[in-house]
Design an enzyme around this catalytic site. Structure first.
Site, PDB file in Angstrom:
ATOM      1  N   ARG A 148       0.870  -1.186   0.000  1.00 40.99           N
ATOM      2  CA  ARG A 148       0.000   0.000   0.000  1.00 40.99           C
ATOM      3  C   ARG A 148       0.902   1.229   0.000  1.00 40.99           C
ATOM      4  NH1 ARG A 148       2.432   1.812   4.377  1.00 40.99           N
ATOM      5  NH2 ARG A 148       0.916   3.495   4.461  1.00 40.99           N
ATOM      6  N   ALA A 164       0.770   5.295  -1.964  1.00 40.62           N
ATOM      7  CA  ALA A 164       0.643   5.709  -3.360  1.00 40.62           C
ATOM      8  C   ALA A 164       1.919   5.479  -4.182  1.00 40.62           C
ATOM      9  CB  ALA A 164       0.208   7.170  -3.431  1.00 40.62           C
ATOM     10  N   ARG A 199      -7.106  -1.529  -7.602  1.00 43.02           N
ATOM     11  CA  ARG A 199      -7.355  -0.346  -6.761  1.00 43.02           C
ATOM     12  C   ARG A 199      -7.721   0.789  -7.711  1.00 43.02           C
ATOM     13  NH1 ARG A 199      -4.493   0.092  -1.768  1.00 43.02           N
ATOM     14  NH2 ARG A 199      -5.657   2.001  -1.541  1.00 43.02           N
ATOM     15  N   GLN A 215      -1.540   3.526  11.459  1.00 44.47           N
ATOM     16  CA  GLN A 215      -0.279   3.348  10.732  1.00 44.47           C
ATOM     17  C   GLN A 215       0.939   3.661  11.605  1.00 44.47           C
ATOM     18  OE1 GLN A 215      -2.877   5.179   9.664  1.00 44.47           O
ATOM     19  NE2 GLN A 215      -3.239   4.941   7.476  1.00 44.47           N
ATOM     20  N   ASP A 222       0.057  14.860   1.532  1.00 48.77           N
ATOM     21  CA  ASP A 222      -0.569  14.222   0.379  1.00 48.77           C
ATOM     22  C   ASP A 222      -0.685  15.188  -0.781  1.00 48.77           C
ATOM     23  OD1 ASP A 222      -1.673  12.434   2.759  1.00 48.77           O
ATOM     24  OD2 ASP A 222      -1.736  11.311   0.874  1.00 48.77           O
ATOM     25  N   ASN A 249      -2.875  16.528   4.503  1.00 45.97           N
ATOM     26  CA  ASN A 249      -2.143  15.331   4.937  1.00 45.97           C
ATOM     27  C   ASN A 249      -3.061  14.490   5.808  1.00 45.97           C
ATOM     28  OD1 ASN A 249       0.242  13.715   5.053  1.00 45.97           O
ATOM     29  ND2 ASN A 249       0.549  14.409   7.148  1.00 45.97           N
ATOM     30  N   LYS A 250      -2.594  13.333   6.205  1.00 46.38           N
ATOM     31  CA  LYS A 250      -3.351  12.408   7.051  1.00 46.38           C
ATOM     32  C   LYS A 250      -4.077  13.138   8.172  1.00 46.38           C
ATOM     33  CE  LYS A 250      -3.251   8.831   6.670  1.00 46.38           C
ATOM     34  NZ  LYS A 250      -4.152   8.116   5.769  1.00 46.38           N
TER      35      LYS A 250
END
Lengths: 340, 340
Positions: B49, B51, B87, B189, B230, B240-241
């Site tokens: 996983r 990107a 995906r 994560q 991101d 971002n996350k």
């Protein structure tokens, strides 16, 4: 006003009933307890928890001891020892047991059983009255959707709750239409208990990961943040469940109010500010897993404080059963403490 | 510089090897894959996983297809369809597969297998070079203990990582002595992957619940916060996350730097600011539980954005493989983008 959640029900002369909080939210099971030993097991196993509720359990446990084992001094002293030993660091539990024991021993043996049950009933009634006054004082401050943290409901106090009681009362008055609740890692009281209490109270509820709170506040979806408090210093600094301080920073950045709802027993005028409040650190195993499940690699260290301190400048108002304090808190809290 | 973690290893003319990330941190199992179908299963099951890593898998998958199934156009087109379908929303995966397919079809059939493996090898080498340059640019900014969020290591990019590579490189240079990592709910994560990568890299590591971050920063234990990104808008707003924005607010309040480390591909000069960045919302079931375990009551709604937006005024610097941008970002990011 109550959402109808009674984590402790007294049955004078017979026993008591507790809601087994370890099974929530999966199962709502009430345990009938008619022995001191049964109550001790329930406390040790965290089937009942929350400082004020443990105080109520201490008073109820001494009444139960009189009913089950008689009112002789040796027997009551032994029950007091057993009850206190279940959670040695629970201050409210120890204080309530000690108070009940002393009151009983000061009375005739024939009067003791009735006196101990009346004492427990009085304590429960006072808890409900304090929580009710606090909810009534805070409800008018809320509008629309609100965000809360951890569990501050009936499950925590044994009465109606603090911040969550304010939310439920504001919803009952048509002022609040939704409550957002954080999961509240590491012990997940928001996901397990607050979400359940909100559903039971009929308040539309939305759960979020603790990480999503800043996004939520920035989105404009909530009009206020409201939490409880474990201890409030004389200057208005607030120690509460870890994660509270971050929420206060988000509220300040987006110019929405950050309210704290807590009983006057939480206000410690002898404590000058947050720096003087000792913070409990808990075991590393609570982080990186939950219950039997581990997510993190073995041997990882953890930073796991139970509380954090929100500086007073981020607190819009402190809601108590005696009234609402606003800055400057040094003056406002002293004034509330001086009220009859 | 590498911590020695290789989530994807190419075996040109034979197949590839991936680290099964679903088993981390409990078990470090490498899967040898020599069929397109096997790789598709690994992607679908999230064994690989992140990107950039999925992009590498796309290129590698097309090379594998040539080795396994031959280099005929129909066969390559079918493999491209299968890989992309695993995906459908993974942009990097689709782009890498499409690029490889077009390059292969433009060449003689006899050259295609070699060309596809070389292409995958080139892409992996470029990823490592970009990550390495980024780490070298960022490392001098860090000192002492740092706090990070989510997973931004080799497991995410397939190379060395972004923010985590900066931390590991700063530790190798003797500048950083500890990394605090948030659990990063809801997908954890930080607890599962970052904690494991830090242990593997020999960086002293401490895990914390997301709720404990404000307490940690207030305690003075960390000298900086550093995260990935991101997407970065032209004005320096950073998507971002989810949870990143809260950390930036804490850093600002306590006057420690908040750094963002991300490759130039993340900088989107066509996007004026954070308000123009679409935020993905994910399924409610991720909140109130993890994996098969549920903590929250059934039927609870959830607010579950995948990302949040940190306003540029809270970002001390943006670290890229081309250099470090500082405010005002409008100028600085354009200048970096214009560099050869």
């Amino acid at each position: 006003m109550s959402a109808g959640i009674a984590p402790l029900v007294l049955l004078p002369g017979e026993g008591l009933e507790v809601l087994d909080q370890t099974l929530l939210p999966r199962e709502e099971r009430r345990l009938r307890l008619d022995t001191v030993e049964g109550l001790c097991e329930a406390i040790r196993s965290l089937r009942v928890r929350g400082a004020p509720l443990l105080g109520l359990c201490g008073a109820a446990g001494m009444a139960l001891a009189a009913t089950e084992r008689g009112t002789g001094e040796a027997s009551l002293r032994e029950a007091a020892r057993e009850l206190t030993a279940t959670r040695p660091t629970a201050v409210d539990l120890g204080a309530a047991v000690r108070g009940a024991l002393e009151a009983a021993l000061a009375a005739d043996a024939a009067r003791r059983e009735t006196l101990l049950w009346e004492r427990a009933e009085g304590m429960l009634a006072r808890q409900r009255a304090v929580d009710g006054a606090l909810a009534a004082n805070g409800a008018p401050l809320l509008r629309g959707a609100v965000l809360t943290h951890c569990n501050t409901g009936a499950l925590a106090t044994g009465g109606l709750g603090t911040a969550l009681a304010v939310i439920v009362e504001a919803h009952r008055r048509g002022l609040v239409d939704r409550c957002y609740a954080t999961e509240t890692r590491p012990l997940l009281q928001g996901a397990r208990l607050t979400a359940w209490e909100l559903q039971r109270a009929g308040v539309p509820a939305t759960l979020l990961a603790d990480t999503a709170a800043a996004s939520l506040v920035a989105s404009g979806r909530v009009a206020a943040v409201i939490t409880g408090a474990d201890r409030i210093a004389a200057n208005g600094d607030v120690a509460n469940k870890v994660g509270t301080y971050g929420l206060a920073l988000m509220a300040a950045r987006h110019a929405i109010p950050f309210y704290v709802a807590a009983p006057m027993t939480t206000v410690d005028l002898a404590c000058p500010d947050g720096a003087a409040i000792p913070i409990e650190f808990r075991e590393a195993a609570e982080v990186g897993g939950f219950g039997e499940t581990r997510w993190a690699p073995a041997g990882i260290e953890a930073y796991n404080p139970a509380f954090d301190v929100t500086p007073a400048d981020l607190v819009t108002a402190i809601i108590t059963e005696r009234g609402v304090a606003r800055p400057p808190y040094g003056v406002a809290l002293e004034e509330l403490a001086a009220r009859p």
